[in-house]
Write a protein that holds these residues in place. Structure first.
Motif, PDB file in Angstrom:
ATOM      1  N   SER A   2      43.242  37.249  43.660  1.00 40.15           N
ATOM      2  CA  SER A   2      41.985  36.565  43.947  1.00 40.15           C
ATOM      3  C   SER A   2      41.093  36.506  42.713  1.00 40.15           C
ATOM      4  CB  SER A   2      41.258  37.271  45.087  1.00 40.15           C
ATOM      5  OG  SER A   2      40.552  38.389  44.617  1.00 40.15           O
ATOM      6  N   SER A   3      40.061  35.699  42.787  1.00 42.02           N
ATOM      7  CA  SER A   3      39.164  35.518  41.652  1.00 42.02           C
ATOM      8  C   SER A   3      38.248  36.720  41.433  1.00 42.02           C
ATOM      9  CB  SER A   3      38.331  34.262  41.851  1.00 42.02           C
ATOM     10  OG  SER A   3      37.541  34.391  43.009  1.00 42.02           O
ATOM     11  N   SER A   4      38.337  37.730  42.274  1.00 40.64           N
ATOM     12  CA  SER A   4      37.489  38.905  42.094  1.00 40.64           C
ATOM     13  C   SER A   4      38.097  39.901  41.096  1.00 40.64           C
ATOM     14  CB  SER A   4      37.226  39.592  43.427  1.00 40.64           C
ATOM     15  OG  SER A   4      38.430  40.099  43.950  1.00 40.64           O
ATOM     16  N   TRP A   5      39.206  39.548  40.484  1.00 36.61           N
ATOM     17  CA  TRP A   5      39.848  40.381  39.468  1.00 36.61           C
ATOM     18  C   TRP A   5      40.004  39.571  38.184  1.00 36.61           C
ATOM     19  CZ3 TRP A   5      41.171  45.457  40.442  1.00 36.61           C
ATOM     20  CH2 TRP A   5      41.156  45.868  41.772  1.00 36.61           C
ATOM     21  N   ILE A   6      39.831  40.216  37.020  1.00 36.27           N
ATOM     22  CA  ILE A   6      40.055  39.548  35.743  1.00 36.27           C
ATOM     23  C   ILE A   6      41.025  40.365  34.903  1.00 36.27           C
ATOM     24  CG2 ILE A   6      37.844  38.347  35.698  1.00 36.27           C
ATOM     25  CD1 ILE A   6      36.857  40.518  33.734  1.00 36.27           C
ATOM     26  N   TYR A  49      44.436  44.330  35.479  1.00 38.71           N
ATOM     27  CA  TYR A  49      43.300  43.591  36.023  1.00 38.71           C
ATOM     28  C   TYR A  49      42.228  44.560  36.513  1.00 38.71           C
ATOM     29  CZ  TYR A  49      45.946  39.234  36.001  1.00 38.71           C
ATOM     30  OH  TYR A  49      46.653  38.130  35.612  1.00 38.71           O
ATOM     31  N   HIS A  51      37.778  44.531  38.095  1.00 35.24           N
ATOM     32  CA  HIS A  51      36.686  43.724  38.638  1.00 35.24           C
ATOM     33  C   HIS A  51      35.780  43.290  37.484  1.00 35.24           C
ATOM     34  CE1 HIS A  51      37.654  44.363  42.820  1.00 35.24           C
ATOM     35  NE2 HIS A  51      37.790  45.657  42.578  1.00 35.24           N
TER      36      HIS A  51
END
Length: 67
Positions: A2-6, A49, A51
């Motif tokens: 998901s986009s909540s991890w980079i 990855y 947050h």
């Protein structure tokens, strides 16, 4: 993912990415591995990855630990 991890770290060596993940976790940062290596030939990368709100602290920890 998901986009909540980079993505904060990438390596061709599983153990190096695992070391980064462990150091971040020991310092209170949730971190997960994404293993993109071929299971037969070990070609590819292993990514770490986190947050986004932990980005600055994670970079500082990685630099301090020379990872």
């Amino acid at each position: 993912m998901s986009s909540s991890w980079i993505k904060i770290y990438t390596s061709n060596e599983f153990i190096r990415s695992e070391m980064v993940r462990q150091v971040l976790t020991e310092n209170g940062i949730d971190a997960v591995l994404m293993n993109k290596q071929d299971s037969s030939y070990k070609i590819g990368t292993v990514e770490v990855y986190i947050h986004p709100q932990n980005f600055d602290k994670a970079i500082e920890i990685i630099i301090q630990n020379e990872l």
